[in-house]
Scaffold this motif. Structure first.
Motif, PDB file in Angstrom:
ATOM      1  N   LEU A 291      -2.930   2.555  -2.854  1.00 16.11           N
ATOM      2  CA  LEU A 291      -4.025   2.117  -1.987  1.00 16.11           C
ATOM      3  C   LEU A 291      -3.800   2.505  -0.530  1.00 16.11           C
ATOM      4  O   LEU A 291      -2.670   2.561  -0.058  1.00 16.11           O
ATOM      5  CB  LEU A 291      -4.194   0.599  -2.074  1.00 16.11           C
TER       6      LEU A 291
ATOM      7  N   ALA B  38      -6.165  -6.706  -1.662  1.00 11.14           N
ATOM      8  CA  ALA B  38      -6.177  -6.344  -3.088  1.00 11.14           C
ATOM      9  C   ALA B  38      -5.428  -7.373  -3.922  1.00 11.14           C
ATOM     10  O   ALA B  38      -4.559  -7.026  -4.719  1.00 11.14           O
ATOM     11  CB  ALA B  38      -5.585  -4.947  -3.290  1.00 11.14           C
TER      12      ALA B  38
ATOM     13  N   GLU C 203     -13.073  -4.448   1.424  1.00 11.72           N
ATOM     14  CA  GLU C 203     -13.151  -5.885   1.192  1.00 11.72           C
ATOM     15  C   GLU C 203     -14.110  -6.544   2.183  1.00 11.72           C
ATOM     16  O   GLU C 203     -14.853  -7.466   1.819  1.00 11.72           O
ATOM     17  CB  GLU C 203     -11.761  -6.508   1.289  1.00 11.72           C
TER      18      GLU C 203
ATOM     19  N   ALA D 293      -8.896   2.271  -2.983  1.00 11.78           N
ATOM     20  CA  ALA D 293      -9.331   0.892  -2.706  1.00 11.78           C
ATOM     21  C   ALA D 293      -9.689   0.240  -4.030  1.00 11.78           C
ATOM     22  O   ALA D 293     -10.296   0.873  -4.906  1.00 11.78           O
ATOM     23  CB  ALA D 293     -10.526   0.877  -1.757  1.00 11.78           C
ATOM     24  N   TYR D 294      -9.304  -1.022  -4.167  1.00 11.47           N
ATOM     25  CA  TYR D 294      -9.480  -1.759  -5.419  1.00 11.47           C
ATOM     26  C   TYR D 294      -9.868  -3.186  -5.059  1.00 11.47           C
ATOM     27  O   TYR D 294      -9.053  -3.944  -4.540  1.00 11.47           O
ATOM     28  CB  TYR D 294      -8.168  -1.719  -6.203  1.00 11.47           C
TER      29      TYR D 294
ATOM     30  N   ALA E  13       0.852  -1.192   0.000  1.00  5.55           N
ATOM     31  CA  ALA E  13       0.000   0.000   0.000  1.00  5.55           C
ATOM     32  C   ALA E  13       0.885   1.238   0.000  1.00  5.55           C
ATOM     33  O   ALA E  13       2.113   1.156   0.078  1.00  5.55           O
ATOM     34  CB  ALA E  13      -0.920  -0.016   1.211  1.00  5.55           C
TER      35      ALA E  13
ATOM     36  N   GLN F  93      -8.785  -0.275   2.202  1.00  2.00           N
ATOM     37  CA  GLN F  93      -8.887  -1.480   1.392  1.00  2.00           C
ATOM     38  C   GLN F  93      -9.465  -2.632   2.211  1.00  2.00           C
ATOM     39  O   GLN F  93     -10.351  -3.358   1.754  1.00  2.00           O
ATOM     40  CB  GLN F  93      -7.515  -1.871   0.848  1.00  2.00           C
TER      41      GLN F  93
END
Length: 787
Positions: free
Chosen positions: A291, A270, A300, A330-331, A63, A296
């Motif tokens: 991120l 991620a 999630e 965030a991904y 991150a 994140q």
């Protein structure tokens, strides 16, 4: 004579000494040259191994703050988290050099005093008491392992000298920080700190620094997660050794701190993004993303919670973008990376899917810039045919006359197609691509009117980058995944158009703001979308600081009936917004230059002060761009001017002609609503209709082929039988083209071929307004009463 002989003898001795000294210097210089040549030759023949050469594919994705997201170990399954000397706590460096190698900063790679001491201890005790290794020698053993024998030690000494010749002290120490064995599959102080302590090596306490400094001496025996008692004993030994470097109060406090370590777990945040970036690593050992690790983890967890309520095989994806920097915070490409049943290995952030209605805000923004509409321009949400294309609404109902704001907030399909028909599909798609939003059409297909309803594919990543334009003055951008990614921006629309569309999405425009339609979600401008067959549910929202996009569906494209943007994706999107720091701004935004408000009139579309009041059937407060209030779109059915001019009797005010009145006539005019809307107008909208004809005057005959309802006429009374079944009225229609739509009291009752007519149940007493209209916009209306 004696003195003279003595002097001669002295000169002779000094000369001989000089000769011997000169010879010794020559021999020494030659020896140095030979030694140097040998060292140079040996250095070339036996070069230093490159650190990590035995494991060239080790990679860690982190991150933005260095927190590991996912580690891709080398072929020996070793985890490393590369760091620089500046990224490690000075406490650890002090503990390491103070305990392992106090002479590190001045010795040439080997400490002769330590070697002599170690040799003496070995002679006395017949075993190794202390190895005498310097930090440089330990680094030499890390990059070129040797057996723990006398020959191995000599090899290590030579490698240490070689290291000192090639690297600075800071570089050698950095190698140690990254490759020191820390137990199990861990190498390097940062990997150990994060695995055992859950924190970066830059944030170590004195006790933690001492524990990690001694760990490489026996990494398997001193692991704090397995042998905390041994680790504490070794740590305390280090702390006592550092009494001359750290204050005693610090050491006393550190000695009371218990040794604690969490169970080592492979980092797995991620995971799909990390896998994506791994393909572009090109030999790098570390990739730093944009991120936020905490966010994140929160996103999630929210996706995992949401997917539990979805059907089997369904998944979710989400993307959070920082509008200021275009950095992704965030991904989440899938809901649960471990759930193979949901095809969680498929990255739905990048997948090509039908966007449903999510492209509508861009169409209205482009139409604003083109001067085609303002925020309250009149549109027709009625059954229409556009060159044979007949779109319907998601709710399978129609609303009649609506504004741009209403059409967008309600996500009505027919008005959007009406605007696209005026703007042009090719022009629309080209403008989207110019702004960075890529679309993919089926092979051989070209842009057409269906594109606004999801007739082409795009991805969540492209959508989020494009939606950011509504918070960035019309500038869209490419989401940045890594800290070194370039800032790529594209002009999507003007700042004024972006402001107006965002205001409509957030509050419904000037009218919607007054009635607070969007309640607790005020401050978030968002749009939903549902692709054909419930295959994809979307929600994309914008605030000043963030853009959030959510997708829900099945990665294999199978429909999920009953799950659409509003009920599936929007709650998840709003939940993510609630977790974002300072996501919603409370301060009111100021309109950019060129954006003003004005009263506009329906049905003509001009501003109130630009037309006579008797042509203004209904006023609307609208956002105007550059002061333009465009006229309502031309009537495709009736054609001609949108104003009806006629004569009225100056005494009675009724419509008349010269052959049916003796009074003077005066000219009057009334606004004409678009022909397709006339069957849907209520009495309030008709208040400016032309007056009825004066008795004795004959209205013009209907044109041949005019649509007419049969089976009942206006004013007819239908009586209910006492205690019997509710009556039904069977109606026929003549002069219609194609199928006929039937309205009962303003609501669409259905459509049927003209030859079939229509049966209207009259369940309740009262008045029934019944309208029939065909595909060409022709209509007829009757009113009957049930008693």
């Amino acid at each position: 004579m004696t003195q003279r002989l003595a002097a001669i003898r002295a000169r002779t001795c000094r000369g001989a000494a000089r000769v011997r000294a000169s010879r010794a210097l020559r021999v020494g210089a030659a020896a140095l040259v030979v030694i140097g040549a040998l060292a140079f030759t040996a250095d070339r023949l036996f070069p230093l191994p490159t650190p990590g050469r035995s494991a060239p594919f080790a990679l860690i994705v982190t991150a933005r703050d260095g927190t590991p997201l996912r580690a891709f170990p080398d072929k020996l399954y070793i985890w490393r988290n590369p760091v620089t000397l500046e990224q490690v706590s000075p406490r650890y460096v002090q503990a390491l050099t103070g305990y392992e190698d106090r002479a590190f900063w001045w010795h040439p790679g080997v400490n002769p005093f330590a070697l002599v001491r170690a040799a003496g201890q070995w002679i006395v005790h017949r075993r190794i008491v202390s190895g005498g290794s310097t930090i440089t020698m330990q680094v030499a053993r890390m990059i070129d392992p040797t057996p723990r024998t006398l020959r191995g030690k000599l090899h290590q000494i030579l490698r240490a000298l070689q290291l000192e010749a090639h690297f600075s002290k800071r570089e050698i120490l950095t190698l140690y920080l990254n490759y020191a064995p820390m137990g199990g599959v861990l190498e390097g102080v940062d990997a150990a700190s994060r695995a055992y302590l859950g924190k970066p090596a830059s944030n170590l306490s004195y006790a933690e620094a001492a524990m990690l400094a001694v760990l490489p001496q026996a990494p398997s025996l001193l692991r704090p997660d397995r042998f905390p008692h041994r680790a504490q004993q070794a740590r305390d030994k280090v702390l006592h050794r550092l009494a001359d470097r750290w204050p005693q109060t610090v050491i006393d406090d550190a000695l009371t701190e218990p040794v604690y370590a969490q169970t080592i777990r492979e980092p797995m945040l991620a995971p799909l993004l990390a896998q994506r970036l791994k393909r572009t690593a090109h030999g790098r050992l570390r990739i730093t993303t944009t991120l936020d690790a905490d966010l994140q983890s929160t996103v999630e967890a929210q996706l995992l919670d949401r997917v539990r309520g979805l059907p089997r095989h369904a998944s979710c994806a989400a993307l959070v973008l920082d509008n200021a920097t275009l950095e992704v915070r965030a991904y989440a490409g899938s809901a649960d990376f471990s759930d193979l049943e949901r095809a969680s290995h498929v990255d739905m952030v990048r997948a090509w899917r039908s966007p449903g209605s999510t492209l509508k805000p861009f169409l209205y923004g482009f139409a604003l810039d083109a001067g085609l509409v303002d925020s309250e321009s009149l549109l027709a949400d009625v059954p229409q045919s556009f060159g044979g294309y007949q779109p319907g609404n998601f709710e399978q109902s129609f609303h009649g006359a609506v504004s741009v704001s209403e059409a967008l907030t309600r996500s009505l399909n027919v008005p959007a197609v009406q605007v696209l028909d005026q703007y042009g599909p090719d022009r629309f798609v080209g403008k989207l691509r110019q702004g960075g939003l890529k679309l993919r059409f089926p092979r051989g297909a070209t842009p057409n009117l269906s594109v606004i309803l999801g007739g082409a594919d795009t991805s969540l990543e492209y959508l989020v980058g494009a939606y950011a334009s509504f918070a960035r003055g019309g500038m869209a951008g490419v989401p940045r995944l890594t800290s070194d990614a370039p800032l790529e921006e594209h002009r999507m629309m003007s700042a004024g158009a972006a402001f107006i569309v965002r205001d409509i999405l957030e509050s419904g425009g000037p009218l919607g703001r007054a009635v607070e339609e969007r309640g607790n979600n005020r401050g978030v401008a968002w749009k939903t979308g549902t692709s054909f067959g419930f295959r994809d549910a979307w929600a994309v929202g914008v605030t000043d600081r963030y853009t959030v996009g959510v997708w829900i569906g099945r990665p294999d494209g199978t429909p999920n009936p009953g799950y659409f943007g509003a009920n599936a994706a929007t709650p998840l999107m709003m939940s993510i917004f609630s977790a974002l720091p300072d996501a919603v701004e409370t301060a009111q935004r100021k309109p950019p230059a060129g954006v003003t408000q004005a009263q506009v009139c329906w049905p003509l579309g001009n501003t109130v002060d630009a037309q006579p009041s008797d042509l203004c059937a209904e006023q609307r407060r609208a956002w105007l761009l550059d002061g333009i209030a465009p006229p309502t779109f031309p009537d495709a059915i009736r054609g001609g001017e949108p104003v009806l001019r006629y004569a009225v009797d100056s005494e009675t005010g009724l419509r008349a002609s010269a052959d049916c009145t003796s009074h003077a006539l005066r000219e009057a005019e009334s606004p004409l609503w678009p022909a397709v809307l006339e069957p849907w107008l209520d009495e309030r909208s008709r208040r400016l209709d032309p007056p009825r004809w004066q008795p004795g005057c004959t209205p013009p005959a209907r044109a041949e082929g005019h649509l007419a309802i049969g089976g009942a006429s206006t004013g007819e009374i239908v009586r209910r039988s006492y205690g019997g079944q509710a009556p039904q009225l069977h109606l026929t229609v003549s002069g219609a083209r194609g199928s006929v739509g039937w309205l009962v009291n303003g609501a669409l009752a259905g459509r049927a071929p003209a030859a079939n007519g229509w049966t209207v149940p009259l369940a309740q007493p009262g008045e029934y307004a019944i309208t029939a209209f065909d595909e060409s916009g022709r209509y007829d209306r009757i009113t009957v009463e049930v008693r």
